[in-house]
Design a protein around this motif. Structure first.
Motif, short mmCIF file in Angstrom:
data_model
loop_
_atom_site.label_atom_id
_atom_site.label_comp_id
_atom_site.label_asym_id
_atom_site.label_seq_id
_atom_site.Cartn_x
_atom_site.Cartn_y
_atom_site.Cartn_z
N ASP A 1 56.91 -103.36 47.61
CA ASP A 1 55.85 -102.60 46.92
C ASP A 1 56.03 -101.13 47.27
N ARG A 2 56.48 -100.32 46.31
CA ARG A 2 56.80 -98.91 46.56
C ARG A 2 55.57 -98.11 46.97
N VAL A 3 54.38 -98.58 46.63
CA VAL A 3 53.16 -97.84 46.93
C VAL A 3 52.62 -98.23 48.30
N GLU A 4 52.55 -99.54 48.57
CA GLU A 4 51.90 -100.02 49.78
C GLU A 4 52.82 -100.08 50.98
N GLU A 5 54.12 -100.33 50.78
CA GLU A 5 55.03 -100.55 51.90
C GLU A 5 55.95 -99.34 52.09
N PRO A 6 56.06 -98.83 53.31
CA PRO A 6 56.94 -97.68 53.55
C PRO A 6 58.40 -98.06 53.37
N GLN A 7 59.17 -97.10 52.95
CA GLN A 7 60.59 -97.32 52.74
C GLN A 7 61.30 -97.47 54.09
N ALA A 8 62.21 -98.41 54.18
CA ALA A 8 62.96 -98.62 55.41
C ALA A 8 63.90 -97.45 55.65
N VAL A 9 64.11 -97.16 56.93
CA VAL A 9 65.01 -96.08 57.30
C VAL A 9 66.44 -96.58 57.27
N ARG A 10 67.30 -95.86 56.57
CA ARG A 10 68.72 -96.22 56.46
C ARG A 10 69.58 -95.11 57.07
N ALA A 11 70.71 -95.50 57.54
CA ALA A 11 71.64 -94.53 58.12
C ALA A 11 72.28 -93.69 57.01
N ARG A 12 72.55 -92.44 57.33
CA ARG A 12 73.33 -91.57 56.46
C ARG A 12 74.24 -90.74 57.35
N VAL A 13 75.49 -90.62 56.96
CA VAL A 13 76.49 -89.93 57.76
C VAL A 13 76.61 -88.47 57.32
N LEU A 14 76.70 -87.59 58.30
CA LEU A 14 77.05 -86.19 58.05
C LEU A 14 78.36 -85.92 58.77
N LEU A 15 79.36 -85.50 58.03
CA LEU A 15 80.67 -85.18 58.60
C LEU A 15 80.78 -83.67 58.75
N LEU A 16 80.84 -83.19 59.99
CA LEU A 16 80.97 -81.77 60.30
C LEU A 16 82.38 -81.51 60.80
N SER B 1 82.47 -98.36 52.91
CA SER B 1 82.62 -99.82 52.96
C SER B 1 81.31 -100.50 53.31
N HIS B 2 80.37 -99.76 53.89
CA HIS B 2 79.05 -100.30 54.20
C HIS B 2 77.98 -99.73 53.27
N ASP B 3 78.42 -99.16 52.14
CA ASP B 3 77.50 -98.58 51.15
C ASP B 3 76.60 -97.52 51.77
N THR B 4 77.12 -96.80 52.76
CA THR B 4 76.37 -95.75 53.44
C THR B 4 76.74 -94.40 52.85
N ALA B 5 75.73 -93.65 52.45
CA ALA B 5 75.98 -92.32 51.88
C ALA B 5 76.55 -91.39 52.94
N ILE B 6 77.36 -90.47 52.53
CA ILE B 6 77.99 -89.52 53.45
C ILE B 6 77.91 -88.11 52.88
N SER B 7 77.49 -87.18 53.72
CA SER B 7 77.47 -85.76 53.37
C SER B 7 78.54 -85.08 54.20
N GLU B 8 79.07 -83.97 53.69
CA GLU B 8 80.13 -83.27 54.42
C GLU B 8 79.87 -81.77 54.41
N LEU B 9 80.13 -81.14 55.54
CA LEU B 9 80.10 -79.69 55.66
C LEU B 9 81.42 -79.23 56.25
N GLU B 10 82.13 -78.41 55.52
CA GLU B 10 83.37 -77.82 56.02
C GLU B 10 83.34 -76.34 55.68
N PRO B 11 83.48 -75.47 56.67
CA PRO B 11 83.30 -74.03 56.42
C PRO B 11 84.49 -73.42 55.68
#
Length: 378
Positions: free
Chosen positions: A301-316, A336-346
């Motif tokens: 239930d998107r209104v009554e139940e809080p969203q579960a916390v999922r891992a997200r990767v940041l590659l620095l 491979s684990h359907d985990t979103a990944i963000s990247e920062l490279e200067p």
């Protein structure tokens, strides 16, 4: 929950930013220039060291001193060991903290004291102990603080900490703020350049300040989320457990980002260096924090139940020029684990400039997360 609408409301962000988090990030370049001027006026440029120190010891309280010690150790590399002296005490209050020199410390070693407070009697006692042992002592502390008065001209050299006028108010002071970090880091960097441990000539400092100015233009509150890397990162990290994976010299940046997220935004994050991060965090991607950990989540239930916390990767990553990288393996593991990944490279530049860019973007992102996650107040 992250109020993403606040991210694109510059005036509302300014009203909510009572601690000056975004202002401190935006003024980082100016703070670097002021801190470099303070170092020069204190006489660091005129020092004539008789050789490199055997070891560099760093003492100070708060997350800014921790981050400074970590980054200086990374930049110095094997030229001389850079060691942070950890405080002890019954409470995190200035009057309760104590530091001790290692038994081997002596006349061929250098003690650096970095603090945004300056009222810690334990640091004054440490400076006095180092002076008796023959160690060279250099401190960066607020002007006219008890520590500055105890050290200056008697037990060592003091560089007044560069501060902004609005920081005289208690609610705007934070050891985790970008301004505090640069105010402590730059004078000590200038000193280690002078003794031959780190190459940081004045033109390099100017390059760092210029790079910080450019990042402030890209990441400021007036820039919309879709073209603002810091706001984008804040939005991506909403309701996630950030796994910050670093490579090259970016390790201190990742650890500082995790510390700042906890202290300023109240958000847990875990930092680790590649390639060790892959086995260390593998179960986090496959366990309760995995993207598909709860098959029944679709029917939540998107209104009554809080969203579960999922891992997200940041590659620095800093600018790696040898092509030897674990980044492909990191991307493969996350995806491979359907985990979103963000990247920062200067962008390309000196080692200090690239690290400054990573620090600036993550400092802005932490500020936006703090503001947009706390009902618009930080």
């Amino acid at each position: 929950m992250l109020d993403e609408s606040l991210l694109d409301a510059p005036e509302a962000l300014a009203r909510a930013d009572r601690r000056g988090l975004l202002r401190g990030a935006a003024e980082a370049g100016a703070r670097v220039r002021t801190a470099a001027r303070h170092a020069a006026e204190a006489g660091i440029a005129e020092l004539t060291p008789e050789g490199r120190p055997r070891a560099v010891l760093i003492a100070g309280s708060g997350s800014a001193a921790t981050g400074v010690a970590d980054l200086l150790a990374e930049l110095a590399g094997p030229t001389a060991p850079v060691t942070r002296l950890h405080p002890t005490g019954v409470a995190p209050a200035a009057g309760a903290l104590r530091w001790a020199l290692p038994g081997w410390a002596g006349s061929v070693d250098l003690l650096l004291v970095a603090t945004t407070d300056g009222s810690e009697p334990g640091l004054a006692l440490l400076a006095e102990q180092a002076y008796r042992r023959g160690c060279t002592v250099v401190a960066v502390a607020p002007q006219r603080s008890p520590l500055s008065e105890a050290v200056d001209g008697v037990h060592g050299l003091v560089v007044p900490m560069a501060t902004a006028p609005y920081e005289q108010y208690e609610e705007t002071r934070s050891a985790a703020s970008p301004g505090a970090f640069w105010a402590l880091f730059i004078p000590l960097l200038a000193l280690l350049d002078r003794v031959g441990l780190i190459a940081a000539a004045p033109e390099v400092m100017q390059g760092v300040a210029d790079r910080l100015d450019r990042i402030a233009e890209r990441c400021g509150p007036a820039i919309a989320t879709y073209s603002n890397p810091a706001k984008t990162l804040a939005a991506e990290f909403a309701d996630t457990l950030p796994l910050i994976w670093t490579e090259g010299a970016a390790g201190p940046v990742g650890r500082r980002f995790a510390a700042v997220l906890a202290e300023l935004a109240g958000r847990p994050a875990i930092a680790a260096e590649l390639p060790e991060a892959l086995p260390a965090h593998g179960m986090l991607l496959a366990g309760a924090f995995a993207a598909g950990a709860d098959p029944g989540d679709f029917f939540r239930d998107r209104v009554e139940e809080p969203q579960a916390v999922r891992a997200r990767v940041l590659l620095l990553r800093d600018s790696l020029d040898n092509g030897f990288t674990a980044a492909p393996a990191a991307r493969e593991l996350a995806l491979s684990h359907d985990t979103a990944i963000s990247e920062l490279e200067p962008e390309d530049g000196s080692a200090l400039e690239t690290l400054a860019e990573l620090l600036a973007v993550t400092d802005f992102a932490a500020g936006y997360l703090a503001l947009a996650s706390n009902g618009g107040h930080a």
